[in-house]
Motif scaffolding. Structure first.
Motif, mmCIF file in Angstrom:
data_model
loop_
_atom_site.group_PDB
_atom_site.id
_atom_site.type_symbol
_atom_site.label_atom_id
_atom_site.label_comp_id
_atom_site.label_asym_id
_atom_site.label_seq_id
_atom_site.Cartn_x
_atom_site.Cartn_y
_atom_site.Cartn_z
ATOM 1 N N GLU A 41 3.610 4.776 -2.977
ATOM 2 C CA GLU A 41 3.374 4.010 -1.752
ATOM 3 C C GLU A 41 1.900 3.661 -1.600
ATOM 4 O O GLU A 41 1.550 2.513 -1.277
ATOM 5 C CB GLU A 41 3.860 4.812 -0.540
ATOM 6 C CG GLU A 41 5.368 4.942 -0.451
ATOM 7 C CD GLU A 41 5.816 5.934 0.604
ATOM 8 O OE1 GLU A 41 6.976 5.841 1.032
ATOM 9 O OE2 GLU A 41 5.012 6.809 0.989
ATOM 10 N N ALA A 42 1.033 4.644 -1.825
ATOM 11 C CA ALA A 42 -0.406 4.411 -1.691
ATOM 12 C C ALA A 42 -0.879 3.342 -2.676
ATOM 13 O O ALA A 42 -1.685 2.464 -2.322
ATOM 14 C CB ALA A 42 -1.169 5.719 -1.920
ATOM 15 N N ALA A 43 -0.367 3.401 -3.907
ATOM 16 C CA ALA A 43 -0.763 2.427 -4.918
ATOM 17 C C ALA A 43 -0.272 1.019 -4.552
ATOM 18 O O ALA A 43 -1.012 0.030 -4.707
ATOM 19 C CB ALA A 43 -0.207 2.840 -6.279
ATOM 20 N N MET A 44 0.958 0.914 -4.046
ATOM 21 C CA MET A 44 1.504 -0.394 -3.688
ATOM 22 C C MET A 44 0.817 -0.964 -2.452
ATOM 23 O O MET A 44 0.583 -2.173 -2.366
ATOM 24 C CB MET A 44 3.016 -0.283 -3.481
ATOM 25 C CG MET A 44 3.785 0.009 -4.767
ATOM 26 S SD MET A 44 5.569 0.267 -4.520
ATOM 27 C CE MET A 44 6.106 -1.394 -4.079
ATOM 28 N N ALA A 89 -2.296 -0.370 -1.644
ATOM 29 C CA ALA A 89 -3.619 -0.780 -2.126
ATOM 30 C C ALA A 89 -3.551 -2.123 -2.849
ATOM 31 O O ALA A 89 -4.484 -2.936 -2.754
ATOM 32 C CB ALA A 89 -4.201 0.299 -3.044
ATOM 33 N N ARG A 90 -2.445 -2.360 -3.576
ATOM 34 C CA ARG A 90 -2.288 -3.631 -4.293
ATOM 35 C C ARG A 90 -1.839 -4.755 -3.371
ATOM 36 O O ARG A 90 -1.802 -5.916 -3.776
ATOM 37 C CB ARG A 90 -1.259 -3.477 -5.426
ATOM 38 C CG ARG A 90 -1.697 -2.574 -6.556
ATOM 39 C CD ARG A 90 -0.828 -2.783 -7.785
ATOM 40 N NE ARG A 90 0.577 -2.550 -7.517
ATOM 41 C CZ ARG A 90 1.205 -1.388 -7.697
ATOM 42 N NH1 ARG A 90 0.501 -0.339 -8.115
ATOM 43 N NH2 ARG A 90 2.488 -1.256 -7.449
ATOM 44 N N GLY A 91 -1.437 -4.416 -2.160
ATOM 45 C CA GLY A 91 -0.956 -5.438 -1.238
ATOM 46 C C GLY A 91 0.491 -5.814 -1.460
ATOM 47 O O GLY A 91 0.962 -6.838 -0.947
#
Length: 312
Positions: A270-273, A275-277
């Protein structure tokens, strides 16, 4: 599958051809032909081991935790991508052509298929059309429980007492869903999420590094109440609660420990997605999944999606 190929990054095999029995040259039965994805087997096989009777896989108790985390991580990404696909009602996708899709058919669930094919339920008893609210769909699931009991074969019951118990369970379950709908009325409508009853590690093909190369078996996919996506997945142990060799209580205890690993992997995805928008903060699932398990709502959603699980 075509919709998923066009609206997600999930690795969906390209369909070459499909048809009914009459459209199959040897007249053998319905068929589907799709592209082959080189693979090393399923994710279920990679983290599982055969059960005592060899009929299915269960999570290997000695599986390396880093390997399990990586497997859960890949599955979490798939769940997040599915949950981002939102619709205004519950039902099945219909292709209108020219990239126009609509929820226009009744939901075709795994449960509906099984109760008609194996449980003696007449097709006429299946729900008709789409559903505008979560409560109306959950009420239809509860009614399906009762209709299945009425039409199932006599040998499905071991005794009169067994029949009385299962009948009472169905009535109590239906009453509970009705009271639940009243208390959740303010959250009854909204964005329904794409859901697949049969999504599990055994339908995910991987390579030697446990990377996903293809996800198959999407036939029981439909827009479902958000409560389904907000509940943690049952397949963390690969085997269903009622089929665990040591019983449901042992399943729940083991599941709780594995859920902590899955939620950690989910939060990282979730955090990575975010951050990627590619994921909004209001589309995060981990908090709702934790609440669903702790409140017991997990078991309610599990019962709604599969008739025989309610009995346990």
């Amino acid at each position: 599958m075509e919709y998923l190929r066009n609206h997600t990054d999930i690795k969906i095999p390209l369909i070459q051809s499909y048809g009914t029995r009459e459209e199959c040259p040897p007249n053998l039965g319905p068929f589907i032909i799709m592209e082959y994805a080189p693979n090393s087997g399923t994710m279920g096989k990679a983290i599982g081991m055969p059960t005592a009777n060899g009929a299915r896989f269960m999570l290997n108790p000695d599986v390396n935790e880093d390997k399990l985390y990586r497997a859960y991580s890949h599955m979490a990404e798939i769940l997040l991508q599915l949950s981002k696909l939102e619709f205004s009602k519950t039902g099945s996708l219909v292709d209108r052509g020219d990239e126009q899709w609509d929820i226009a058919g009744r939901p075709i669930t795994y449960d509906m298929n099984e109760t008609v094919q194996l449980g003696s339920l007449p097709r006429s008893k299946l729900p008709h059309g789409t559903f505008d609210t979560s409560s109306s769909f959950l009420e239809a699931c509860a009614k399906l429980h009762c209709d299945h009991f009425e039409h199932q074969r006599n040998d499905a019951l071991s005794s009169e007492a067994d029949g009385e118990e299962k009948y009472t369970q169905r009535l109590l379950f239906r009453k509970y869903l009705q009271s639940r709908s009243n208390s959740h009325s303010s959250h009854d409508s909204g964005q329904f999420k794409l859901w697949c009853d049969d999504l599990r590690p055994s339908n995910v093909l991987v390579d030697d590094n446990l990377s996903v190369v293809s996800v198959i078996d999407w036939e029981f996919t439909y827009a479902a109440p958000p409560e389904f996506s907000n509940a943690p997945p049952w397949w963390l142990l690969l085997v269903e609660p009622e089929k665990h060799e040591s019983g449901v209580d042992a399943w729940a205890e083991e599941y709780d420990s594995r859920l902590k690993i899955f939620l950690a992997a989910l939060k990282e995805q979730e955090a990575a997605m975010v951050a990627r928008g590619t994921l909004r903060r209001d589309q995060i699932l981990s908090n709702d999944m934790k609440k669903s398990w702790e409140s017991g709502d997990f078991w309610v959603m599990l019962s709604c999606s599969c008739l025989h699980r309610m009995h346990d």
